[in-house]
Design a protein around this motif. Structure first.
Motif, PDB file in Angstrom:
ATOM      1  N   MET A  85      -1.429  -9.773  -7.695  1.00 45.31           N
ATOM      2  CA  MET A  85      -2.648  -9.040  -8.042  1.00 45.31           C
ATOM      3  C   MET A  85      -2.431  -7.542  -7.860  1.00 45.31           C
ATOM      4  O   MET A  85      -2.217  -7.065  -6.758  1.00 45.31           O
ATOM      5  CB  MET A  85      -3.816  -9.517  -7.172  1.00 45.31           C
ATOM      6  N   ASP A  86      -2.496  -6.817  -8.977  1.00 45.79           N
ATOM      7  CA  ASP A  86      -2.237  -5.380  -8.959  1.00 45.79           C
ATOM      8  C   ASP A  86      -3.569  -4.624  -8.940  1.00 45.79           C
ATOM      9  O   ASP A  86      -4.222  -4.503  -9.966  1.00 45.79           O
ATOM     10  CB  ASP A  86      -1.412  -4.991 -10.191  1.00 45.79           C
ATOM     11  N   GLU A  87      -3.971  -4.140  -7.807  1.00 47.23           N
ATOM     12  CA  GLU A  87      -5.235  -3.424  -7.636  1.00 47.23           C
ATOM     13  C   GLU A  87      -6.381  -4.124  -8.360  1.00 47.23           C
ATOM     14  O   GLU A  87      -7.061  -3.507  -9.187  1.00 47.23           O
ATOM     15  CB  GLU A  87      -5.113  -1.986  -8.157  1.00 47.23           C
ATOM     16  N   ILE A  97       0.864  -1.178   0.000  1.00 48.13           N
ATOM     17  CA  ILE A  97       0.000   0.000   0.000  1.00 48.13           C
ATOM     18  C   ILE A  97       0.899   1.225   0.000  1.00 48.13           C
ATOM     19  O   ILE A  97       1.983   1.211   0.593  1.00 48.13           O
ATOM     20  CB  ILE A  97      -0.974  -0.047   1.200  1.00 48.13           C
ATOM     21  N   GLY A  98       0.490   2.253  -0.712  1.00 45.86           N
ATOM     22  CA  GLY A  98       1.320   3.452  -0.797  1.00 45.86           C
ATOM     23  C   GLY A  98       0.764   4.416  -1.816  1.00 45.86           C
ATOM     24  O   GLY A  98      -0.104   4.043  -2.609  1.00 45.86           O
ATOM     25  N   PRO A  99       1.252   5.624  -1.824  1.00 47.16           N
ATOM     26  CA  PRO A  99       0.703   6.635  -2.733  1.00 47.16           C
ATOM     27  C   PRO A  99       0.942   6.269  -4.198  1.00 47.16           C
ATOM     28  O   PRO A  99       1.827   5.463  -4.507  1.00 47.16           O
ATOM     29  CB  PRO A  99       1.468   7.901  -2.360  1.00 47.16           C
ATOM     30  N   SER A 100       0.161   6.851  -5.068  1.00 48.96           N
ATOM     31  CA  SER A 100       0.295   6.605  -6.500  1.00 48.96           C
ATOM     32  C   SER A 100       1.706   6.964  -6.960  1.00 48.96           C
ATOM     33  O   SER A 100       2.233   7.999  -6.569  1.00 48.96           O
ATOM     34  CB  SER A 100      -0.748   7.452  -7.236  1.00 48.96           C
ATOM     35  N   MET A 142       5.928  -5.392  -8.483  1.00 44.63           N
ATOM     36  CA  MET A 142       5.242  -6.618  -8.917  1.00 44.63           C
ATOM     37  C   MET A 142       5.785  -7.081 -10.268  1.00 44.63           C
ATOM     38  O   MET A 142       5.954  -8.276 -10.496  1.00 44.63           O
ATOM     39  CB  MET A 142       3.745  -6.351  -9.081  1.00 44.63           C
ATOM     40  N   ARG A 143       6.015  -6.122 -11.138  1.00 43.35           N
ATOM     41  CA  ARG A 143       6.502  -6.491 -12.478  1.00 43.35           C
ATOM     42  C   ARG A 143       7.904  -7.081 -12.417  1.00 43.35           C
ATOM     43  O   ARG A 143       8.258  -7.937 -13.231  1.00 43.35           O
ATOM     44  CB  ARG A 143       6.454  -5.269 -13.410  1.00 43.35           C
ATOM     45  N   ILE A 144       8.702  -6.615 -11.465  1.00 46.03           N
ATOM     46  CA  ILE A 144      10.036  -7.207 -11.313  1.00 46.03           C
ATOM     47  C   ILE A 144       9.910  -8.653 -10.842  1.00 46.03           C
ATOM     48  O   ILE A 144      10.568  -9.551 -11.374  1.00 46.03           O
ATOM     49  CB  ILE A 144      10.880  -6.385 -10.331  1.00 46.03           C
ATOM     50  N   PHE A 194      -0.381  -8.568  -3.249  1.00 44.25           N
ATOM     51  CA  PHE A 194      -1.594  -7.824  -3.547  1.00 44.25           C
ATOM     52  C   PHE A 194      -1.291  -6.336  -3.457  1.00 44.25           C
ATOM     53  O   PHE A 194      -0.644  -5.882  -2.514  1.00 44.25           O
ATOM     54  CB  PHE A 194      -2.628  -8.234  -2.487  1.00 44.25           C
ATOM     55  N   VAL A 195      -1.743  -5.572  -4.446  1.00 43.81           N
ATOM     56  CA  VAL A 195      -1.580  -4.117  -4.375  1.00 43.81           C
ATOM     57  C   VAL A 195      -2.946  -3.496  -4.162  1.00 43.81           C
ATOM     58  O   VAL A 195      -3.921  -3.905  -4.794  1.00 43.81           O
ATOM     59  CB  VAL A 195      -0.970  -3.561  -5.676  1.00 43.81           C
TER      60      VAL A 195
END
Ligand SMILES: Nc1ncnc2c1ncn2[C@@H]1O[C@H](COP(=O)(O)OP(=O)(O)OP(=O)(O)O)[C@@H](O)[C@H]1O
Ligand SMILES: [Mg+2]
Lengths: 275, 297
Positions: A176-178, A55-58, A66-68, A208-209
């Motif tokens: 899982m990205d948002e 969790i964190g700001p945009s 996650m992509r890494i 999970f994002v």
């Protein structure tokens, strides 16, 4: 503020059974004008069966991280292991299912055939693939929509198709990205419940994002709080909540307290931003 | 999706506007025929040495043997005579000539399309081909092939290649280009996320090609094919000009102009237009069918 803890305590001994092992990871994008420090000095170990939320700001690098892990992006510093392998080897073994921030459906395939796509690629038999696809479409509440095309669905329904697609080939690791960002509150609650159920049943490892503190609190065994410029981990919080949860768990004192701590972490992260 | 079709002759429909335009064109055409043929007719009428009125002039401009511009009904009559009233196998039949042209067009079109698709697949997958091939493909179209087409046919004729093949080669040369350009764009049209998804499944390049790139490229392919078939037809007709007697719409045009048979030229032109329309519509039909099967809106 607490610094990242590479040798995190919790349920597992470091190095032992870690599904994901991230050490001193950094990524700097070389853009035309200035370098973008997307991630810096990330240390994180995730054990089998854990449910870890970022969790964190945009713009703080959640998607990039996650992509890494998924070998869709290459770090410029540090090392990552997935199942003890490099991310690339893990990807070649199809170790994970990825739910992207956008649905990424194929417009020329109907809902059912979108969900059977991974099976076609992996060579599952047709009837088996369709059985699983129907099963998971049912699970995300899309029974009866099998023959519809993506453009006939709402954004939230499209995202649920993409979730069914990631679940349907039953990977042990879910990234899982948002996934529920585009859903209304009620559907989101239902999806949260389903995800809790699937996780409890199958003991998958989930990364999970989310932007929702409530969601992170309800679902996670650990919450990773991040901040931006450069993207880094500012707090890793073990959830004190019991493993068997329901939507009501959010109302308990322990959950409220956890939410409070996450909120404080996020606020502290914001105050780093050049103020 | 299923909107109610507007009535046959309603203003919203297609038929009424089209008919209106056709009517306008015909009126204009009759007017032009008077204007363009007037001088010849007036000279002839003067030569007869009798007084003549404006109605004589008009009637004559619309019924000349070798008018500068034939009137619509003359063309229609000639068209009818050379299609419906002679056997399609006869050399006097426009259908016979259209068949010759159509077969060369289609052969050139099919091979040009294949060539275009193969080139585009290579360009999309092999980086060095992208760099090395693309300039040549573009350069190939700067050769004014239509201008030198008759020469090419003659050259082929000298080395013993006649008939369909030289014309088909010209068509193919013209029509691989839009297909290659369109398909390169189409095969590259999947967005990053759709490609990343395939990566997460560890899909092979072959699978990415067939399950993602090809279906994503189909709308691009069909728009290219419509352009390609039209210029393929033009290429064939130009290729038929020097072959003279041996048939085809181009040969018809040439012999018509050789003998000053403008009526014959015009009916051959109409045949070419109908043929082109039929081919483009055929492709549009296949497009509609296949895009509908792929869940098009
Ligand atoms: N391909 C790229 N090239 C250059 N910069 C990039 C690239 N991808 C991401 N970035 C930058 O990296 C940073 C992190 O982006 P990322 O998408 O990981 O953020 P995020 O935390 O997922 O944000 P959000 O919550 O909005 O999804 C951003 O500043 C972004 O501009
Ligand atoms: Mg993101």
């Amino acid at each position: 503020m607490q610094s990242p803890r590479p040798d995190h305590g919790g349920l597992l001994v470091p190095g032992d059974e870690s599904i994901i092992d991230i050490r001193n990871l950094g990524l700097t994008f070389q853009t035309a004008d200035t370098p973008v420090y997307a991630l810096s000095d990330i240390n994180l170990q995730i054990g089998a069966g854990e449910f870890v939320s970022f969790i964190g700001p945009s713009g703080c690098g959640k998607t990039t991280l996650m992509r890494i892990i998924a070998d869709l992006e290459q770090p410029t510093a540090g090392a990552v292991k997935v199942n003890g392998l490099t991310p690339r080897e893990a990807r070649l073994q199809r170790s994970y299912g990825y739910v992207f921030q956008a649905p990424a459906l194929y417009a020329w395939r109907n809902v059912l055939r979108n969900v059977t796509l991974p099976h076609e690629i992996m060579g599952t038999g047709r009837s088996e693939a369709e059985r699983k696809a129907r099963n998971y479409l049912d699970l995300v509440g899309l029974k009866g929509f099998e023959k519809k095309y993506p453009w006939q669905l709402s954004g939230g329904m499209q995202q649920r198709v993409s979730i069914a697609r990631a679940l349907s080939f039953e990977p042990q690791l879910l990234l899982m990205d948002e996934p529920f960002g585009a859903l209304d509150e009620i559907t989101r609650d239902r999806m949260n419940e389903e995800l809790l159920r699937i996780w409890a049943q199958t003991r998958k490892t989930v990364v999970f994002v989310t932007h929702s503190i409530d969601e992170a609190v309800l679902l996670s065994t650990r919450i990773v709080v991040m901040s931006a410029r450069p993207g880094r981990i500012i707090d890793i919080i073990d959830s004190p909540l019991p493993p068997d949860r329901s939507l009501d768990t959010r109302e308990t004192a322990a959950a409220q307290e956890l939410a409070h701590r996450v909120r404080q972490g996020l606020r502290a992260g914001h105050s780093y931003d050049g103020h | 999706m299923a909107t109610k079709r507007p009535g046959f002759l309603s203003p919203q429909g297609r038929v009424l506007p089209v008919l209106t335009i056709i009517a306008l064109i015909i009126v204009l055409w009759y007017g032009l025929a008077i204007g363009l043929n007037r001088q010849q007719v007036a000279e002839r009428l003067d030569g007869l040495g009798q007084p003549w009125g404006i109605s004589d002039l008009i009637a004559d401009t619309w019924s000349m043997d070798r008018p500068v511009l034939p009137a619509p009904h003359q063309v229609a009559t000639e068209f009818w005579k050379t299609t419906a009233e002679v056997a399609p196998s006869s050399k006097r039949s426009l259908i016979y000539h259209a068949g010759i042209t159509a077969s060369a067009t289609l052969v050139g079109f099919v091979f040009g399309t294949l060539l275009g698709i193969i080139l585009s697949a290579g360009i999309v997958h092999v980086r060095t081909l992208d760099r090395s091939l693309m300039p040549w493909i573009i350069a190939s179209q700067t050769v004014p092939i239509l201008a030198i087409a008759p020469m090419i046919v003659v050259v082929f004729g000298n080395i013993g290649i006649t008939g369909l093949i030289p014309k088909a080669i010209i068509s193919m040369y013209l029509c691989f280009f839009p297909v290659a350009i369109g398909m390169v764009k189409g095969l590259r049209s999947p967005d990053l996320l759709q490609l990343d998804l395939m990566r997460t499944y560890n899909a092979s390049a072959w699978q990415v090609f067939w399950k993602l790139r090809v279906p994503a490229s189909l709308p691009f392919l069909f728009s290219s094919l419509k352009v390609a078939i039209a210029i393929s037809l033009v290429g064939t007709i130009v290729g038929e000009l020097p072959t003279g007697a041996s048939g085809g719409i181009g040969a018809r045009l040439l012999s018509g102009s050789y003998y000053g048979q403008t009526v014959q030229i015009w009916s051959a032109l109409f045949m070419a237009a109908f043929l082109g329309m039929a081919m483009v519509y055929a492709i549009a039909g296949i497009e509609r069918l296949s895009l509908r099967r792929m869940g098009g809106q």
